[in-house]
Structure formats: C-alpha cells, structure tokens
Design an enzyme around this catalytic site. Structure first.
Site, PDB file in Angstrom:
ATOM      1  CE  LYS B  82      -2.517  -1.276   3.567  1.00 57.60           C
ATOM      2  NZ  LYS B  82      -2.583  -2.720   3.767  1.00 57.60           N
ATOM      3  CB  CYS B 171     -10.924   1.105  14.542  1.00 56.82           C
ATOM      4  SG  CYS B 171      -9.956   2.581  14.654  1.00 56.82           S
ATOM      5  CG  MET B 172      -8.649   3.387  18.183  1.00 54.72           C
ATOM      6  SD  MET B 172      -7.088   3.832  17.460  1.00 54.72           S
ATOM      7  CE  MET B 172      -6.044   3.547  18.846  1.00 54.72           C
ATOM      8  CG  MET B 338      -9.995  -3.689  13.591  1.00 50.59           C
ATOM      9  SD  MET B 338     -10.186  -2.316  14.699  1.00 50.59           S
ATOM     10  CE  MET B 338      -8.695  -1.436  14.405  1.00 50.59           C
ATOM     11  N   GLY B 375      -5.437   0.869  13.798  1.00 49.05           N
ATOM     12  CA  GLY B 375      -5.767   0.727  12.386  1.00 49.05           C
ATOM     13  C   GLY B 375      -5.411   1.933  11.536  1.00 49.05           C
ATOM     14  CD  GLN B 376      -9.007   5.572  11.082  1.00 52.55           C
ATOM     15  OE1 GLN B 376      -9.242   6.313  10.164  1.00 52.55           O
ATOM     16  NE2 GLN B 376      -9.713   5.566  12.198  1.00 52.55           N
TER      17      GLN B 376
HETATM   18  S1  SF4 Z   1       2.226   2.286   7.547  1.00 46.31           S
HETATM   19 FE1  SF4 Z   1       1.049   0.393   7.242  1.00 46.31          FE
HETATM   20  S2  SF4 Z   1       0.228   0.612   5.163  1.00 46.31           S
HETATM   21 FE2  SF4 Z   1       1.916   2.068   5.339  1.00 46.31          FE
HETATM   22  S3  SF4 Z   1       3.735   0.981   4.564  1.00 46.31           S
HETATM   23 FE3  SF4 Z   1       3.652   0.715   6.812  1.00 46.31          FE
HETATM   24  S4  SF4 Z   1       2.593  -1.226   7.107  1.00 46.31           S
HETATM   25 FE4  SF4 Z   1       2.132  -0.561   5.001  1.00 46.31          FE
END
Ligand code: SF4
Lengths: 83, 755
Positions: B82, B171-172, B338, B375-376
């Site tokens: 990503k 989420c948290m 989660m 998560g964020q």
């Molecule tokens: S912050 Fe998360 S999405 Fe971004 S490179 Fe690192 S592991 Fe991947």
C-alpha cells in the site's frame, strides 16, 4: 517505465531455488542473497501495471517466498506525462 | 527514459532495498543514491497505524517516487504494497478539486467564499433555532493532530457542543477502555522496540500479516534470527499470519474470553505467576467490587480447559499448551486489533489479555507488553491524544472534569462555560440522532461513514434528511452522495502536520507539493469557517500549522502524554519521538510506569519503594486484573441464522478504498469482494467456488461471489469490507460495547443461499 527495488524474504531452505527462478525471469535483476534469507531484486516494467503483475506472479509462482517488501518505486516518466 | 537514467534508477532502487536490510551493495553508493535528480522529503505513510517512514521523491513540483525511510526506526526502509503506491493516489482521477454545493439535486462548482458562507449561515441558523447540540462533527484517525485540534476547538470550545466524534470510536475505543480500566491511563506501556526482545508473541484477533504488514515483517525477521521465538494466534480464521504460527487457537467468533481466563488459571496453578509483582503492583476486581487474590483464583476455578473448550470451541489441550508457552517464555508481547476491539465486550477482552501480563509480571520489561495495534495512522495521535471524541478534551483530558475544562478553555481563549460538562453523543448515537432529526447539521472530515458505519443503511436516512458537509480529498464517496456541500481537502504530501502512531510516536510530515486544484488544508478550512461563523477572535491567530501544534503541545505539558519537548523545530529533525517527552533534551520514553519514564522517575521515593512499576493513573499505583464474565456476542448464531459472519481486511486495500481504489494495480490485485466459506459448509449447502450467493443477516442482504476456502472455520464466514458495490456493512450489527461504545463489527449471525 516503472522500476522497483524490493527485498524478497525466503524460507531458509528455499533461498537458492527462489534466486534461480528470479534470475530466469526477464526484467528482473537480482543483487545477491543477504542475511541468508533476503534477496535484493529490481523489477523493471513498461508501466506500473506490469510491475504489479510481475510482483503477483513472482509471489504466486515461485515456491519459498515468505514475503516481498518494496523499498523503492519510481514511475517518474509516467507522472511526468501528467505535468 | 534514457538507458543511462534507467540504469541509474535501477541501481538506486537496488541500493535502497539493500540499505533497508543493512547491506551496502557498492562501497560509497549511499552518497550516489541521493544524487538522482529528485528532492527527497521526510514523511509518514498515509495508511495504517504502523506509522512507517516514507521518503517522498519530488521533481518539478510533482511527487514521482517513494521509498521507505531507512532512518525511520519503525520500518527501517521497508514498505508494504500500500505504501509503495501511495504517491499515485495524489494524482488520482477522483481527487476533489473544487468546492461544490448541491443545488436541485446536482453538485455545482462554487467559490470557496460561497461554500463557506453557505455552511456558516446554515450552521448558525441551526444553532440559533435548535441550540448547539443540533450540530455535530465527525472526524477521522487519518486527520492530522492539528486538524482535529482545530475541529475540537470549533465544536467544543466555540459552538459549544460535545457532539464531536471520530471514526477511531469504531476501531480502537475498546482498547482505550481496556487500558484505562487496567492501567488507569490510555495507550501502551511499551513500544515496537519490544518486538526484537520478545520470546513469545500472542496475536489475538489480528491478521498482522495483512493489516500491519511491516510489524509482521519485524516479527518474522526476529523469528528467523531466533528460531526459539514462538508465536501463538487466537483468531477464528486462518490468515496469512499463520505462515509463522507455532500454535493457532480457533475460537468461535466472539467466544474467546473463556480461553483467556483458562490461560490465567493455568498460569497461576502451574507456578508461572510472578507473585512478587502481583503483591507490589496489582489489584483484583470484578464488575462490582474489589476482590482478593484468593477470590480471583476462586473466580478462575470455573474456567477449566474443558469448560473453556465447551464455551469457545477450542480443544482443551491447545488452551493448556498456549498457557504453558506463555508462562515458560521469559518475555511475551501480546498484540491485538479489531478482532478484540470491535465487540460488544471489547473492553473486557482487552482487560483479559492484559491480565495475562499482569499475573506473570510480563510487562514493564524489555520484550514484554500488552500492545494494542492501531488501524489508522493518527487515531492515537489526533483523536485519542488530541481529544477528538465526545467525552474527551486534548491531552487525555475529560469534559466531565471541571479542572480540565478550565485548563483547556484558558489555552483556547474561550469562556469556560462554552465547554459543556456532559459528554456529547458517541458515534452510533450521533448517527441515530441524525436519523431522528435531533442533530440537524453535521461536518464530516476525512472519513466515509455512509459505508463504514455498522448496519450502514439504517443511517442513510439521517444523512439524506439533514444538512451534511463533507470535507474530503476524493469524490465521489458513499458519503458525498448524501452531502449538501463538499469541500476539497489537501491530501498527504500537500500539507504539513503531525501523525502519532501505535507506539506513542509523534512524527512530523513535510508539505512537498501544492494541493491539487483548489484543495485546502482541513485545519484552515475549519479556521475560516469558524471566522465566518463569528468566532474570529478565537481563530484568527492560527497562521501556520506550527501555531496550532505549539498551542496543542502547551496543553500536554505536565500530563501523562507530555509532548512539550517535541516542538516542530525538533520533530523536523527526528524520525518521531515517543511521549512522554517533557523537555527538548529528553530522548522520549521507551517504557511507561517504570524506570526511565520521567513521570515514574519524578515520583517520591516512598511511593516507588520496592516496586519496579507504578501505574500512576491509579490512586495506589496498582494495575487491575479483572474478573469479567465470559460473555459471548450480541447476536449468537441460531437455527435461522446458523453462520457467524466476520468482516475484515485484505493487504491490498484500506478501509473504504477511497485511496487504494484509485490505484489500478491494487484494484487489479483484488478487484472485488467475496465471501469466504469453509469447504465443509459449502459442500453441505451445495455452493461451488466463484458462484454467486446471497448472504443475509437480520439487517440486510448482499449478493456476492463465494470463495470456498479453508480460511474460516466451519460455521463461520468472512467478507472483506472495503467495497462500496459489495457493502459488507449493510449486514453488520450496530450493537456496541456499553463501556467503549464501539460496535460489534466482528460477529453477527448470518445465512447463505445460492443467488
Ligand atoms: S504504515 Fe502500514 S500501510 Fe503504510 S507501509 Fe507501513 S505497514 Fe504498510
């Protein structure tokens, strides 16, 4: 033109097999095995489309790859066209 | 591209990859690497909460490359797929470039002035006619701390409503509730640095390999170097994380609390408890009263491995094995996400994991921690720490506390009476109130609730009927479909600011390029809206991002999350710093509640006497081991809905795909949603792989492709939730944890039939 520098982590007993398979591939250049289980490779493709396809294909078809971590990617000229 | 430039970039790419694993391909190459004609800028990944450092390569005002930041301690130069494509998202065709107002059902381009005048007028009308609580703000764990800070001040300090929430509630919030009830203060005691020192990992409700790939890589590297390192997974589903697992316990979704109690029982019975630590640093409680250690042991007696097996569906010998592995390891790190948090008993589940560490003393020492994964990218920094929820004020303060209100009002320069003492509406209640018309106007920033709320379709009514403003970088989204006004927001690389990740680390991100089109920085959009609403004297002083950050960190001084030693001038040079950091010469804190934590170090010697940890969020400095009932999910399976549905993520996509959906490579990698069905169940129902099926719950029906695969256990099914076309959240349940108010996305009852 898309170029990516990646670290490929292998299963310890499959490293040489993965290296051989990578070396057979067009548009892949390897830069040695490091720390026993890490192979440095560069993927080149005409667009980032085929770069992604290459990554997927490699992961799916070569046995012994635990993970593939890109460290560098450029799509310099693709984005220059946007300017 | 010329051959020589291509060769040059190839070598640069190889050398960068090599440097991430501590290898120099050619002597002196490091220097050459940066002479590639690009200007490199320090930033942080825009996706998950791991907080990887990214270097942005810019040329002629365009972002053209990214590479992992080798100097960043989190990812040491690596990125997941990503992060790899992040720079392409900047130029997505779906970028929102101009403000628009919906006129006669159609969006029309307008000037910034017209858009903000219109929103200010509508918000003021609503406020005048119906009071401040008829307005609300819904923000994001992806917004920068500075952005959330300004929103908080506008809604809580100027407009005077605590109806201020953010998607981290979804989420948290249970992790927050878990830490507060166990330790008395939010956020983990340790950091990622524990990973390389841990002998055992307990991963609960976390598909680390796909949801937090770089942490998974660190675990994997550590295990490769130290084959004795063990990994236990407790998760109803087999995931790519299993490739490194030594033991996997597959509970029925939502029925894992009994396993954790049974593990605690074995740890104590078989002599793995740290009796000295328990005496020094631990209290015991159930939901009603304090317990003695003996009473806690009696409570645990019911959780024999056989009983826990009966409740959870996990074989008793596996439970015993997991407990013994945890007990025998000198150090242990639990990680969860989660799968534990998004439950109607998410807080309890968090408590019970932490119990294992408190009982065995595997906390406060290198390699041991109970560590919630985020998560964020800025849920911790902006929303938990910045106070972006309806009961919070900046720096872990509470709206209920008069002293806290006074401290914040003073720094904000607003009358203290503006800040209401009663918490506002939490997320589910907020959208419920929108449905009922109690809330008549909402400002939604950097998030997509029309798709991400549980039982989503129930809440479209309110979004349709009330006045909705959406500040976004992308258009359209499921939420902009309902907007009356859309405001184009600057995206990653187009703004500066700070993100605070899972491990208490705050990191500065540079602005590298100008925003696309007429997009503007969210904090300044809000500032200018505030001024147009008549709050000029409170907001005109913010001229730069640094003005906002400096004011914010002044509010953290002397708190448990002291960031006063982290001004922009310092953060610009560092790869982040972990709070508390009380002065500019302080190196940041690795472990909380113990030696090296400046708050612990400053405690009077008498308090700390004979104790290696002092949990200063609790009156007597003792953490709490909780005896919680082993409650199951809100909606267990039954004869009518016999399958347990769980939702989750895939590596290539993130949340509602407003970003990853713009990268063709990622879309091609996983182009559509599917429902995973265990082959045994599929056979019974006569469902073939790739066949269209209807998944139905008490809330909705979804036509989707079947994937017959042994990842889910028999009796459970799984849908990745990213797609608007296959919106898993029309199926999920909006029942929430009574403590954290976090909904139970992870379990509900479902049935399947052929389409
Ligand atoms: S912050 Fe998360 S999405 Fe971004 S490179 Fe690192 S592991 Fe991947």
């Amino acid at each position: 033109m898309a170029i990516a520098g990646v670290v490929i982590v292998t299963q310890p007993d499959k490293t040489m097999h993965v290296l051989e398979k990578l070396n057979e591939m067009e548009n892949v250049t390897t830069y040695g095995v490091h720390n026993d289980v890490q192979i440095i490779a560069v993927f080149e493709a005409n667009s980032s489309k085929s770069l992604e396809e290459m990554s997927m294909e490699i992961q799916e078809n070569i046995e012994g790859i635990m993970a593939l971590y890109p460290a560098y990617v450029t799509t310099e000229d693709e984005l220059e066209k946007l300017a | 591209m010329s051959i020589s430039r291509r060769e040059f970039l190839k070598v640069s790419a190889a050398a960068t990859a090599a440097s991430t694993i501590g290898v120099s391909l050619l002597p002196g190459m490091q220097k050459e690497l940066f002479a590639d004609g690009l200007n490199w800028h320090k930033s942080v990944c825009r996706f998950c909460g791991v907080g990887c450092g990214i270097m942005i390569g810019e040329k002629n005002g365009k972002v053209v490359a990214v590479k992992g930041d080798v100097k960043n301690t989190i990812n040491k130069g690596h990125l997941c797929v990503k992060g790899f494509y992040l720079h392409k998202v900047v130029y997505a065709k779906t970028r929102l470039l101009h403000p628009m107002i919906k006129k006669n059902g159609k969006f029309e381009r307008v000037s910034w002035d017209e858009a903000l005048d219109y929103v200010a007028k509508k918000f003021n009308q609503i406020r005048k006619q119906h009071g401040p609580d008829a307005l609300a703000f819904y923000g994001s764990g992806q917004a920068e701390t500075e952005e959330t800070y300004i929103a908080n001040k506008l809604f809580k300090g100027a407009i005077g409503t605590n109806n201020m929430e953010g998607n981290p509630r979804l989420c948290m919030a249970s992790a927050v509730g878990g830490y507060l009830t166990s330790f008395g203060k939010d956020e983990p005691a340790g950091t990622y640095a524990d990973i390389e020192k841990a002998e055992l990992f307990l991963l609960v409700g976390s598909n680390t390999a796909e949801a937090h790939p770089i942490l998974f890589e660190r675990i994997m590297r550590h295990k490769a170097k130290n084959p004795d390192v063990k990994i236990i997974i407790i998760d109803p589903r087999k995931t790519p994380t299993d490739q490194v697992a030594d033991l996997h316990l597959f509970p029925k979704p939502g029925w894992d609390l009994a396993i954790l109690h049974a593990m605690a029982r074995i740890l104590i019975k078989e002599g793995y408890a740290d009796e000295n630590f328990i005496k020094q640093s631990v209290n015991f409680k159930d939901n009603k009263k304090n317990l003695t250690y003996e009473e806690y042991k009696q409570f645990l007696e019911q959780f024999t491995p056989e009983k826990a097996a009966q409740i959870s569906g996990v074989e008793p010998d596996k439970i015993v094995k997991a407990a013994r592995m945890f007990g025998k390891a000198k150090t242990a790190m639990s990680m969860w996400t989660m799968g534990l948090n998004q439950r109607t008993r998410g807080v309890w589940a968090n408590n019970l994991v932490t119990n294992l560490h408190l009982i065995t003393g595997k906390i406060g020492v290198p390699g041991s921690d109970s560590f919630s994964l985020t998560g964020q990218p800025n849920a911790c920094g902006g929303v938990r720490e910045g106070g972006g929820l309806c009961h919070l004020l900046p720096a872990h303060r509470s709206v209920k506390n008069p002293k806290h209100r006074a401290e914040v009002a003073k720094v904000w320069g607003v009358p203290v009476s503006n800040i209401q003492p009663k918490p506002g509406k939490h997320t589910v209640a907020m959208f419920e109130a929108l449905n009922k018309g109690e809330i008549k106007g909402i400002y939604i920033m950097c998030t997509n609730p029309a798709q991400s709320l549980p039982n989503a379709s129930k809440y479209w009514k309110g979004l349709k009927e009330q006045f909705v403003v959406v500040a976004e970088s992308f258009f359209p989204t499921a939420t902009t479909d309902y907007a009356d006004v859309v405001l184009p927001a600057a995206f990653w690389s187009e703004k500066e600011g700070v993100y605070g990740c899972t491990e208490r680390r705050s990191q500065y991100m540079e602005q590298v390029i100008k925003p696309q089109g007429e997009a503007r920085w969210d904090a300044f959009i809000l500032r200018d809206l505030a001024i147009k609403m008549g709050f000029k004297k409170y907001f005109e002083k913010y001229k730069t991002a640094e003005d906002i950050w400096s004011e914010y960190i002044s509010l953290t001084k002397g708190t448990d999350m002291d960031l006063s030693g982290a001004p922009y001038s310092r953060l610009k040079k560092l790869r982040g710093i972990t709070w508390p950091v009380p002065s500019v010469d302080h190196p940041g804190t690795y472990k909380r509640y113990t030696k090296g934590d400046p708050i612990f170090d400053a405690l009077p010697a008498a308090k700390k006497k004979g104790r290696r940890m002092y949990f200063y969020g609790k009156p007597d400095g003792k953490a709490v081991v909780w005896a919680r009932p082993p409650k199951g999910p809100e909606e267990p399976t039954d004869a009518e809905y016999p399958l347990a549905l769980s939702t989750g993520r895939v590596l290539e996509h993130w949340h509602t795909m407003t970003m990853t959906g713009t990268v063709p490579e990622l879309v091609r990698a996983v182009p559509k949603a599917y429902v995973e069905i265990n082959p045994q169940d599929a056979k019974k129902m006569g469902i073939e792989d790739k066949e269209q099926v209807i998944v139905e719950t008490r809330r909705g029906k979804l036509k989707i492709e079947a994937r017959v695969i042994d990842r889910p256990e028999p009796g459970t099914i799984f849908i990745p939730w990213h797609w608007k076309q296959w919106m898993a959240n029309i199926l999920t349940i909006d029942a929430f944890d009574p403590g954290s108010k976090e909904p139970e996305y992870k379990v509900c009852a479902a049935k399947i039939k052929k389409a």
